[in-house]
Design an enzyme around this catalytic site. Sequence first.
Site, PDB file in Angstrom:
ATOM      1  N   GLU A 116       0.809  -1.218   0.000  1.00  0.00           N
ATOM      2  CA  GLU A 116       0.000   0.000   0.000  1.00  0.00           C
ATOM      3  C   GLU A 116       0.845   1.271   0.000  1.00  0.00           C
ATOM      4  O   GLU A 116       0.596   2.194  -0.773  1.00  0.00           O
ATOM      5  CB  GLU A 116      -0.922  -0.036   1.223  1.00  0.00           C
ATOM      6  CG  GLU A 116      -2.243   0.623   0.975  1.00  0.00           C
ATOM      7  CD  GLU A 116      -2.800   1.266   2.229  1.00  0.00           C
ATOM      8  OE1 GLU A 116      -2.244   1.045   3.313  1.00  0.00           O
ATOM      9  OE2 GLU A 116      -3.773   2.024   2.091  1.00  0.00           O
ATOM     10  N   ASP A 140       0.164  -9.666   3.873  1.00  0.00           N
ATOM     11  CA  ASP A 140      -1.052  -9.407   4.661  1.00  0.00           C
ATOM     12  C   ASP A 140      -2.336  -9.659   3.865  1.00  0.00           C
ATOM     13  O   ASP A 140      -3.400  -9.795   4.449  1.00  0.00           O
ATOM     14  CB  ASP A 140      -1.060  -7.954   5.156  1.00  0.00           C
ATOM     15  CG  ASP A 140       0.191  -7.604   5.952  1.00  0.00           C
ATOM     16  OD1 ASP A 140       0.760  -8.517   6.581  1.00  0.00           O
ATOM     17  OD2 ASP A 140       0.597  -6.425   5.930  1.00  0.00           O
ATOM     18  N   MET A 182       1.367 -12.259  11.751  1.00  0.00           N
ATOM     19  CA  MET A 182       1.379 -10.913  11.161  1.00  0.00           C
ATOM     20  C   MET A 182       0.037 -10.595  10.504  1.00  0.00           C
ATOM     21  O   MET A 182      -0.918 -11.354  10.619  1.00  0.00           O
ATOM     22  CB  MET A 182       2.505 -10.813  10.142  1.00  0.00           C
ATOM     23  CG  MET A 182       3.872 -10.614  10.755  1.00  0.00           C
ATOM     24  SD  MET A 182       5.108 -10.367   9.458  1.00  0.00           S
ATOM     25  CE  MET A 182       6.488  -9.760  10.422  1.00  0.00           C
ATOM     26  N   GLY A 183      -0.007  -9.490   9.784  1.00  0.00           N
ATOM     27  CA  GLY A 183      -1.226  -9.140   9.055  1.00  0.00           C
ATOM     28  C   GLY A 183      -1.577  -7.670   9.141  1.00  0.00           C
ATOM     29  O   GLY A 183      -2.557  -7.226   8.546  1.00  0.00           O
ATOM     30  N   ARG A 184      -0.797  -6.940   9.944  1.00  0.00           N
ATOM     31  CA  ARG A 184      -1.054  -5.518  10.164  1.00  0.00           C
ATOM     32  C   ARG A 184      -2.493  -5.290  10.613  1.00  0.00           C
ATOM     33  O   ARG A 184      -2.875  -5.849  11.620  1.00  0.00           O
ATOM     34  CB  ARG A 184      -0.719  -4.715   8.904  1.00  0.00           C
ATOM     35  CG  ARG A 184      -0.098  -3.370   9.228  1.00  0.00           C
ATOM     36  CD  ARG A 184       0.123  -2.561   7.999  1.00  0.00           C
ATOM     37  NE  ARG A 184       1.416  -2.808   7.389  1.00  0.00           N
ATOM     38  CZ  ARG A 184       2.561  -2.311   7.853  1.00  0.00           C
ATOM     39  NH1 ARG A 184       2.584  -1.567   8.925  1.00  0.00           N
ATOM     40  NH2 ARG A 184       3.690  -2.556   7.237  1.00  0.00           N
ATOM     41  N   GLN A 286       7.552 -15.686   9.057  1.00  0.00           N
ATOM     42  CA  GLN A 286       6.448 -15.824   8.100  1.00  0.00           C
ATOM     43  C   GLN A 286       6.776 -15.248   6.723  1.00  0.00           C
ATOM     44  O   GLN A 286       6.098 -15.526   5.744  1.00  0.00           O
ATOM     45  CB  GLN A 286       5.191 -15.106   8.628  1.00  0.00           C
ATOM     46  CG  GLN A 286       4.605 -15.742   9.859  1.00  0.00           C
ATOM     47  CD  GLN A 286       3.723 -14.769  10.649  1.00  0.00           C
ATOM     48  OE1 GLN A 286       2.526 -14.762  10.471  1.00  0.00           O
ATOM     49  NE2 GLN A 286       4.316 -13.961  11.497  1.00  0.00           N
ATOM     50  N   ARG A 287       7.784 -14.390   6.670  1.00  0.00           N
ATOM     51  CA  ARG A 287       8.115 -13.748   5.391  1.00  0.00           C
ATOM     52  C   ARG A 287       9.347 -14.354   4.726  1.00  0.00           C
ATOM     53  O   ARG A 287       9.658 -14.002   3.585  1.00  0.00           O
ATOM     54  CB  ARG A 287       8.358 -12.252   5.620  1.00  0.00           C
ATOM     55  CG  ARG A 287       7.119 -11.499   5.980  1.00  0.00           C
ATOM     56  CD  ARG A 287       7.132 -10.041   5.594  1.00  0.00           C
ATOM     57  NE  ARG A 287       8.390  -9.386   5.589  1.00  0.00           N
ATOM     58  CZ  ARG A 287       8.654  -8.233   6.224  1.00  0.00           C
ATOM     59  NH1 ARG A 287       7.702  -7.662   6.957  1.00  0.00           N
ATOM     60  NH2 ARG A 287       9.820  -7.659   6.127  1.00  0.00           N
TER      61      ARG A 287
HETATM   62  O1  F6P Z   1       3.116  -5.648   5.739  1.00  0.00           O
HETATM   63  C1  F6P Z   1       3.849  -6.807   5.935  1.00  0.00           C
HETATM   64  C2  F6P Z   1       4.320  -6.910   7.364  1.00  0.00           C
HETATM   65  O2  F6P Z   1       5.023  -8.135   7.491  1.00  0.00           O
HETATM   66  C3  F6P Z   1       3.219  -6.800   8.411  1.00  0.00           C
HETATM   67  O3  F6P Z   1       2.483  -7.977   8.565  1.00  0.00           O
HETATM   68  C4  F6P Z   1       4.050  -6.412   9.622  1.00  0.00           C
HETATM   69  O4  F6P Z   1       3.287  -5.695  10.558  1.00  0.00           O
HETATM   70  C5  F6P Z   1       5.116  -5.531   9.027  1.00  0.00           C
HETATM   71  O5  F6P Z   1       5.224  -5.855   7.668  1.00  0.00           O
HETATM   72  C6  F6P Z   1       6.469  -5.681   9.681  1.00  0.00           C
HETATM   73  O6  F6P Z   1       7.307  -4.726   9.136  1.00  0.00           O
HETATM   74  P1  F6P Z   1       8.893  -4.711   9.301  1.00  0.00           P
HETATM   75  O7  F6P Z   1       9.437  -5.800   8.443  1.00  0.00           O
HETATM   76  O8  F6P Z   1       9.292  -3.363   8.836  1.00  0.00           O
HETATM   77  O9  F6P Z   1       9.182  -4.953  10.751  1.00  0.00           O
END
Ligand code: F6P
Length: 354
Positions: A116, A140, A182-184, A286-287
């Site tokens: 976004e 998310d 996660m998921g904001r 998760q990423r």
């Molecule tokens: O938007 C993806 C996300 O992984 C969200 O789920 C999480 O809140 C945020 O990014 C974490 O961000 P960063 O990697 O900057 O800590």
Amino acid sequence: METVAGTSCQNIGMRIGVLTSGGDAPGLNAVIRGAVLVGHTQYDMEFVGIRDGWRGLVDADFQPLTRHDVKGIAKLGGTILGSSRTNPFEGRGGIERINQVMGDAKMDALLVIGGEGTLAAAQRLADAGINIVGVPKTVDNDLSATDYTFGFDTAVNIATEAMDRLRTTGDSHHRCMVAEVMGRHVGWIALHSGMAAGAHAILIPERKTSLEEIVRWVKSAASRGRAPLICVAEGFMLDSMNDIHSERGLDAFGRPRLGGIGEQLAPLIEEATGIETRATTLGHIQRGGTPSAFDRVLATRFGMNAARVLHERQWGHMVALRGTDVVTVPFGDALGQLKTVPMERWDEAALLFG
Ligand code: F6P
């Protein structure tokens, strides 16, 4: 709708700068590969890699992005270009600087792959006359213009596997396990992974819930000899909370950094139920790592179609998934309103809680 396989436009030889921006998501490399391969073979395009998102554009920090550079990368997690949460309008950035950098590098257009925040910045640049095309990205799954984003499926699979593991240790110790995902501001990862793992409650931002209700589900599961498993989204709020739980300040786009609600809930559940309770925040696990096959296919199709959208000079547009079709939509369609979990989807899952 024109497809990659059946295009008619004749804009030969464009030079495209590619960047990945915001939090990474499994599948970014597959998008890059799809765009570069189709761009080369179908449209005679040339690509330039921009390092670390908008930061690399503002600093004119580039890397080669030839056909050879994308060989075999679809299965790799992360992004070969690097990413950052840099705001392109801050510091020495801004429209003038970006125009100058693109001019110096002889870039005809930009392909930006981001969520976004990235797409909002891309829209501002497109409105200022910069040739730009987007690919939506977020684990998310909260972008309203697309049914799914790549990275979501992988994140759900990782969270599900983690909860399966939490269950066995919870069972051994007769504990309640709280898994934070996660998921904001939306509960898609929680809803899908919680259902897949058979969680006894799924707590999402779209549905404030009382501690009493959570305690009822925990006690009900425990009364049947089960180790209660609670899946909580990082953006969840108890009905007694006025604000989302955030303890790490704001990001470059002024959004609160989330995480930690699971640790807040665990002692409350333990105190109210007498059941020993542990919280695990899954976080960036998760990423990371290999994208699922679903995400590789979606990301590859997004990349291939983005090359087509570039070729058609549909500036200010991005690709999106509608059903099983990849379509082209204006950036604006993805912005402004988050794609939240409909209450009937949560109600459906809640039939199995407790
Ligand atoms: O938007 C993806 C996300 O992984 C969200 O789920 C999480 O809140 C945020 O990014 C974490 O961000 P960063 O990697 O900057 O800590």
